[in-house]
Design a protein around this motif. Structure first.
Motif, short mmCIF file in Angstrom:
data_model
loop_
_atom_site.label_atom_id
_atom_site.label_comp_id
_atom_site.label_asym_id
_atom_site.label_seq_id
_atom_site.Cartn_x
_atom_site.Cartn_y
_atom_site.Cartn_z
N LEU A 37 0.93 -1.10 0.03
CA LEU A 37 -0.10 -0.01 0.00
C LEU A 37 0.84 1.36 -0.09
N HIS A 38 -0.01 2.41 -0.37
CA HIS A 38 0.85 3.54 -0.41
C HIS A 38 1.31 4.15 1.05
N THR A 39 2.00 5.14 1.08
CA THR A 39 2.61 5.79 2.22
C THR A 39 1.70 6.07 3.28
N ASN A 40 0.68 6.94 3.05
CA ASN A 40 -0.40 7.35 3.74
C ASN A 40 -1.38 6.34 4.15
N ALA A 41 -1.35 5.14 3.71
CA ALA A 41 -2.57 4.15 4.13
C ALA A 41 -2.86 3.98 5.30
N HIS A 42 -1.65 4.14 6.30
CA HIS A 42 -2.07 4.01 7.75
C HIS A 42 -2.88 5.16 8.15
N GLU A 43 -2.57 6.54 7.89
CA GLU A 43 -3.62 7.65 8.18
C GLU A 43 -4.86 7.55 7.64
N ARG A 44 -5.17 6.72 6.72
CA ARG A 44 -6.53 6.45 5.94
C ARG A 44 -7.17 5.28 6.86
N GLY A 45 -6.50 4.52 7.70
CA GLY A 45 -7.05 3.62 8.52
C GLY A 45 -6.67 2.04 8.16
N TYR A 46 -5.70 2.07 7.30
CA TYR A 46 -5.15 0.43 6.95
C TYR A 46 -4.33 0.23 8.06
N ASN A 47 -4.63 0.10 9.14
CA ASN A 47 -3.65 -0.61 10.20
C ASN A 47 -3.49 -1.97 10.23
N VAL A 48 -2.37 -2.45 10.70
CA VAL A 48 -2.23 -4.07 10.78
C VAL A 48 -2.15 -4.61 12.27
N ALA A 49 -2.14 -5.64 12.45
CA ALA A 49 -2.24 -6.38 13.81
C ALA A 49 -0.81 -6.76 14.28
N TYR B 154 -10.86 -12.77 14.20
CA TYR B 154 -10.17 -11.55 13.44
C TYR B 154 -9.71 -10.52 14.28
N PHE B 155 -9.10 -9.71 13.71
CA PHE B 155 -8.30 -8.42 14.26
C PHE B 155 -9.52 -7.39 14.58
N LYS B 156 -9.94 -7.42 15.99
CA LYS B 156 -10.91 -6.43 16.36
C LYS B 156 -10.78 -4.96 16.22
N ASP B 157 -9.36 -4.58 15.96
CA ASP B 157 -9.02 -3.20 16.18
C ASP B 157 -8.99 -2.54 14.68
N TRP B 158 -9.16 -3.13 13.50
CA TRP B 158 -9.35 -2.63 12.17
C TRP B 158 -10.60 -2.36 11.76
N PRO B 159 -10.66 -1.30 11.13
CA PRO B 159 -9.72 0.00 10.73
C PRO B 159 -9.32 0.69 12.08
#
Length: 421
Positions: A297-309, A391-396
């Motif tokens: 993903l692109h560099t600002n993906a985390h700011e848009r909500g694409y976090n990882v477990a 599943y990872f509950k803290d996403w997004p």
């Protein structure tokens, strides 16, 4: 001068209203990153779909029996999701959504009969196919209306698109269409009763979903428009196809099923030998772990909500299954295997040896239960496997763009268990 001033004020006010409407529309319908393609990407995709339609019409004449089918039911032995959808408003958000905790009273293991029932969906006899084909004739093409999707995303996205289209088609008594060159057809055994092209002259009215992972109940009454429909975009909610799960469990059988089964069984046998587990393969409980780190993903993906477990999530999830089952073997799949080998560890763990993404999906789907992370590959691997799913509950990431466009109740089936990191 007074009249001129009024005209200027009116034009400014009118322009402000138009700008507000434009911003709202963009915020509602435009996709971002992996799930929300920019406008140019959408146009290219639609052009690709329309070009493929024209090609398919030229290469293959319209079948005379549009109503024929070979609908198939799954024989896995586990009960399908109820046909009744939980009463929720598509726009509702339940941010206190908590997973049901299963209280483990006794450890469980797969018996040989249970294992055979789990694998039974991979085989359908000619007699079964004939009976299943007859079942679907009551709704295929009963209205003379057709429905299809665009071509967006990769395999997991397209599985959602097909599954949702098929479920929406049945709910509206419309005929689902999947192009002959569609990836889903190349990968899975989609039955031939699903038309490969639209009949000549059929025009599609585009239907846009409201948000990324929200169930849109407008899809329940598409038949009232009296027009054939093209669905946009990803339609990622189990509620769209809960009514056709039996069929889909057969549609999503891999074309290379026999080849994949040989390779996966060989991998399981080697893993048991290496771990010194003196036990038959069908007596083992396989837990698939998919760990996606969004490396593509692109560099600002985390700011848009694409976090990882984080690694703590996988530790908790593995402990969860250890409290329920015995004779466990954990199988790890990831887009970042080097990270997994350092952060996802267990005495009985092995890592995916396959480079083929479709074979890897088959491996994940061959496990008894699943620890999923994020992304549609993870989602469908869990769905194919059946069994228990964590599943990872803290996403997004809370409060982000993607978070406001995702409803856990619509995205995750109610029997899946959410765990925080």
């Amino acid at each position: 001068m007074t009249t001129a001033a009024k005209i200027v004020r009116f034009l400014v006010f009118f322009g402000a209203i138009n700008l507000t409407i434009l911003v709202w529309y963009s915020d509602t319908f435009k996709r971002v990153g992996n799930f929300h393609p920019p406008e140019m990407e959408i146009r290219k995709s639609l052009l690709k779909t329309e070009t493929a339609l024209r090609t398919a019409r030229e290469e293959k004449p319209t079948p005379s029996n549009w109503g024929s089918d070979m609908t198939q039911s799954h024989l896995r032995g586990n009960i399908s999701t109820s046909n009744k959808i939980t009463a929720t408003t598509p726009g509702s958000l339940d941010r206190e959504h908590s997973a049901r905790e299963i209280k483990p009273n006794t450890l469980k293991t797969k018996t040989e009969s249970e294992q055979n029932m789990r694998e039974a969906h991979r085989f359908v006899s000619p007699d079964m196919e004939a009976a299943l084909e007859k079942r679907s004739k009551s709704w295929i093409n009963s209205t003379g209306l057709f429905i299809m999707t665009g071509v967006f995303g990769r395999t997991g996205n397209r599985m959602f698109e097909y599954a949702s289209m098929y479920g929406i088609a049945k709910r509206n008594n419309m005929t689902p269409v999947l192009l002959a060159n569609a990836e889903v057809r190349r990968v899975f055994r989609i039955p031939d009763y699903i038309p490969h092209s639209l009949p000549p002259g059929v025009k599609l009215v585009k239907f846009h979903e409201m948000k990324y992972a929200f169930y849109d109940n407008r899809t329940e009454t598409l038949y009232k428009k009296g027009q054939s429909v093209q669905l946009l975009y990803y339609l990622q909610s189990w509620k769209y196809f809960h009514n056709v799960e039996d069929d889909l469990k057969q549609h999503f059988r891999f074309r290379k099923e026999a080849e994949f089964r040989r390779e996966i069984n060989a991998f399981f046998d080697i893993a048991l030998l290496e771990l010194g587990m003196n036990i038959k393969r069908d007596k083992v409980t396989y837990i698939g772990i998919h760990a996606r780190n969004w490396k593509d993903l692109h560099t600002n993906a985390h700011e848009r909500g694409y976090n990882v477990a984080p690694s703590s999530y996988y530790t908790k999830a593995m402990r969860y299954f250890e409290n329920i089952y015995k004779n466990i073997l954990f199988i790890v799949l990831s887009d970042d295997m080097s990270w997994c080998k350092k952060n996802v560890q267990h005495p009985r763990i092995r890592y995916n040896p396959f480079n083929d993404s479709i074979l890897s999906l088959a491996l994940l789907g061959s496990c008894n239960h699943t620890i999923m992370s994020v992304g549609t590959f993870s989602w469908w691997g869990a769905w194919l496997a059946g069994g228990d799913v964590v599943y990872f509950k803290d996403w997004p990431k809370p409060g982000t763009y993607l978070w406001w466009r995702t409803n856990h109740e619509d995205y995750f089936p109610p029997n899946w268990v959410g765990i925080s990191g």
